[in-house]
Write a protein that holds these residues in place. Structure first.
Motif, PDB file in Angstrom:
ATOM      1  N   ASN A 193       0.827  -1.197   0.000  1.00 50.93           N
ATOM      2  CA  ASN A 193       0.000   0.000   0.000  1.00 50.93           C
ATOM      3  C   ASN A 193       0.870   1.259   0.000  1.00 50.93           C
ATOM      4  N   ASN A 194       0.558   2.178  -0.932  1.00 46.65           N
ATOM      5  CA  ASN A 194       1.261   3.466  -1.080  1.00 46.65           C
ATOM      6  C   ASN A 194       2.697   3.320  -1.583  1.00 46.65           C
ATOM      7  N   LEU A 195       3.066   2.148  -2.086  1.00 44.62           N
ATOM      8  CA  LEU A 195       4.365   1.967  -2.722  1.00 44.62           C
ATOM      9  C   LEU A 195       4.175   1.927  -4.232  1.00 44.62           C
ATOM     10  N   PRO A 196       5.177   2.304  -5.007  1.00 39.34           N
ATOM     11  CA  PRO A 196       5.044   2.317  -6.475  1.00 39.34           C
ATOM     12  C   PRO A 196       4.673   0.951  -7.039  1.00 39.34           C
ATOM     13  N   SER A 197       4.043   0.950  -8.201  1.00 37.66           N
ATOM     14  CA  SER A 197       3.614  -0.305  -8.833  1.00 37.66           C
ATOM     15  C   SER A 197       4.791  -1.133  -9.319  1.00 37.66           C
ATOM     16  N   THR A 198       5.975  -0.538  -9.342  1.00 33.09           N
ATOM     17  CA  THR A 198       7.189  -1.289  -9.723  1.00 33.09           C
ATOM     18  C   THR A 198       7.783  -2.047  -8.543  1.00 33.09           C
ATOM     19  N   THR A 199       7.238  -1.835  -7.331  1.00 32.74           N
ATOM     20  CA  THR A 199       7.711  -2.552  -6.148  1.00 32.74           C
ATOM     21  C   THR A 199       7.248  -3.997  -6.204  1.00 32.74           C
ATOM     22  N   PHE A 200       8.137  -4.908  -5.894  1.00 29.65           N
ATOM     23  CA  PHE A 200       7.850  -6.346  -5.895  1.00 29.65           C
ATOM     24  C   PHE A 200       7.357  -6.768  -7.279  1.00 29.65           C
ATOM     25  N   PHE A 201       8.169  -6.476  -8.261  1.00 28.37           N
ATOM     26  CA  PHE A 201       7.833  -6.747  -9.662  1.00 28.37           C
ATOM     27  C   PHE A 201       8.667  -7.917 -10.176  1.00 28.37           C
ATOM     28  N   SER A 202       8.042  -8.800 -10.967  1.00 22.99           N
ATOM     29  CA  SER A 202       8.768  -9.892 -11.603  1.00 22.99           C
ATOM     30  C   SER A 202       8.043 -10.297 -12.880  1.00 22.99           C
ATOM     31  N   SER A 203       8.842 -10.537 -13.905  1.00 25.55           N
ATOM     32  CA  SER A 203       8.266 -10.965 -15.187  1.00 25.55           C
ATOM     33  C   SER A 203       8.268 -12.476 -15.354  1.00 25.55           C
ATOM     34  N   ILE A 204       8.841 -13.218 -14.370  1.00 29.60           N
ATOM     35  CA  ILE A 204       8.925 -14.683 -14.511  1.00 29.60           C
ATOM     36  C   ILE A 204       8.301 -15.432 -13.333  1.00 29.60           C
TER      37      ILE A 204
END
Length: 549
Positions: A193-204
């Motif tokens: 919550n309230n963190l950028p959408s790129t936080t905890f991102f993975s493409s695999i």
């Protein structure tokens, strides 16, 4: 009959493999591997032994605290260098991780489970300077982290950015991530919550199992940052607030398996937040739902599950659920009996179900669940519950305003054979006498045995139940290490820590939680008491607490 001189190594290779695959004592394997026998070396290093290696390594981890340094050294020196090419899955304790990983190269290692994990392990080993960098960054695709009980103090939000997100980036080929911990505190939750959408991102990443702070974090995980996610397993302690952010979630066409556990959820949040999310899981094949809902005015039955959930999941073939609904009696709109509820599931094809109806004071609790029961926790059952075996349940709360008799606890022991944590809530005496504890036990009753029970909470129960469990002529608790109890009741039942028949069940307790809080001077004097110390010879901590466990 003549004595046979045939030894284990004289057996045919096929029989020897069967024996090795079923070993439960790793010292036997040590003995075998230390034998200078060419045929045994071939078996150990051959591809046909791969599954056996996985089993042995798992057994080692389960028993790791029983091993001394010399045994671990033998394992690292004599076993791992001979089998390292076949090792695909290591289950390790953080204390021995370094020695085992340095013992050999593991070119085929892709799965790692690490017990007693904490932030120091991460800072020491999950770095570019670690000698295991290649294994972690390039080889590991499946990672399971089991947090230790005593976590270092660190803010929850920092755990998300400094640990969880870091791990997701550091393990470059990670496809499966599971983070778990021990009851009751589990581990720091993921907070997006309230963190950028790129936080905890993975493409695999395609499988994630983790504890989150609230439902906002669930929606964030499904907003597109994990595009390849097919399996999502989430645990939320409570859900008491509406989502504060707007998340753009398309149909979750990739999601095949979804598991959601919520221990406390308000009914309007279930209707307005959870049900709309289910409608987006159009290709879901497996659904697991464990949820407790409060303040509801209507029941959730088979018709509701069919019309509100299953109709939106045409590919679903596996449904596991335990739904608990708490209703104030004066809020009833439609009453359903147990037979009515069971009949409403007649059109649901997946599996059998059962239900428990428990009346306590002004609240009625309905629990509907699929069979076999696959969850480790069951809350608030009363005197009436079905005669089935709950093989997976480790945590149980029994709660009723009708007294629990001795026979009831027999049924509990039979129905929950692997029970580890038990909480008893009942303020009514077992006997008809309200003014004193009935110590004249009926010898016609046999002793009840709870072989795996390690934690017992009795501070919200009448004094009779303290005697019921601590009196060895009634109950046998060979594994009990944690006891939460009212001080005055404990003092009376044990006769100021002098009674013989209550001594045995107290002898292995390491953690004693006294409730309600009493003066520090009383606790100090109690701990200095000769009789108290003899009663609790292994005690490591004695504290006062009003907090819920």
């Amino acid at each position: 009959m003549n004595q046979s001189n045939v030894g284990l190594l004289d057996l045919p290779t096929e029989i020897l493999l069967v024996i090795l695959k079923n070993l439960t004592n790793i010292d036997v394997l040590y003995s075998l591997l230390n034998v200078d026998n060419q045929r045994l070396d071939i078996i150990v290093q051959g591809n046909t032994f791969t599954n056996t290696l996985d089993f042995v390594l798992t057994t080692l981890t389960d028993d790791i605290f029983l091993f001394n340094d010399s045994i671990i050294d033998r394992f690292c020196k004599n076993i791992l260098p001979r089998i390292h090419q076949n090792v695909k899955y290591l289950i390790l304790d953080s204390l021995s991780m370094k020695r085992i990983l340095l013992a050999a190269d593991y070119p085929n290692l892709t799965q790692l489970k690490l017990f007693n994990f904490n932030d120091k392990i991460q800072s020491d080993y999950f770095t570019v300077k670690t000698p295991f960098r290649h294994i972690f960054q390039q080889q590991i695709t499946d990672l399971i982290l089991v947090f230790e009980n005593n976590l270092n103090e660190i803010s929850i939000k920092n755990y998300t950015t400094d640990m969880y997100e870091y791990i997701l980036k550091f393990f470059e080929n990670l496809k499966h991530l599971s983070v778990m911990g021990s009851f009751p505190r589990f581990f720091p939750p993921l907070v997006l919550n309230n963190l950028p959408s790129t936080t905890f991102f993975s493409s695999i990443l395609n499988k994630l199992s983790i504890h989150i702070m609230n439902f906002d974090d669930c929606l964030a995980l499904l907003d597109g940052r994990l595009k390849q996610l097919t399996t999502l397993i989430l645990v939320i302690d409570n859900m008491k607030n509406h989502s504060s952010n707007v998340y753009h979630i398309d149909n979750l066409s990739n999601l095949k398996c979804f598991s959601l556990t919520i221990y406390d959820c308000l009914t309007d949040l279930y209707d307005t937040e959870i049900l709309p999310l289910f409608r987006r899981m159009i290709n879901l094949e497996e659904l697991t739902l464990y949820i407790t809902i409060r303040n509801r005015t209507t029941l959730i039955d088979g018709n509701h599950i069919s019309n509100e959930i299953l109709i939106h999941m045409p590919q679903l073939h596996t449904l596991k659920f335990c739904i608990s609904i708490k209703i104030h009696r004066n809020h009833f709109i439609h009453y359903l009996s147990k037979n009515d509820i069971q009949q409403s599931f007649s059109n649901i094809k997946y599996q059998q179900m059962d239900c428990i109806v428990n009346y306590t004071y002004n609240i009625t609790t309905y629990q509907i669940f699929s069979l076999p029961f696959m969850f480790d926790c069951l809350k608030s059952i009363g005197n009436i519950f079905p005669s089935i075996i709950f093989n997976h349940v480790r945590r149980l709360t029994v709660y009723d305003d009708v007294p629990f008799r001795h026979e009831f606890f027999y049924r509990i022991a039979w129905s929950f054979p692997l029970l580890k944590h038990l909480c008893v809530i009942n303020f009514k005496p077992q006997s008809s006498k309200l003014d004193k504890l009935n110590l004249n036990y009926n010898q016609l009753f046999s002793v009840i045995k709870y072989p795996y029970l390690i934690s017992l909470r009795l501070d919200m129960a009448y004094i009779h139940y303290t005697d019921q469990f601590l009196n060895q002529t009634k109950t046998h608790l060979p594994s009990l290490t944690k006891l939460t109890v009212d001080y005055e009741r404990l003092n009376i039942v044990t006769r100021n820590f002098r009674k013989t028949t209550t001594r045995l069940n107290c002898s292995k307790i390491k953690q004693l939680i006294i409730s309600p809080p009493i003066m520090n001077s009383i606790v100090t004097n109690m701990r200095r008491s000769k009789h108290f110390n003899l009663y609790f010879p292994l005690l490591e901590s004695c504290v006062c607490s009003l907090e819920d466990e």
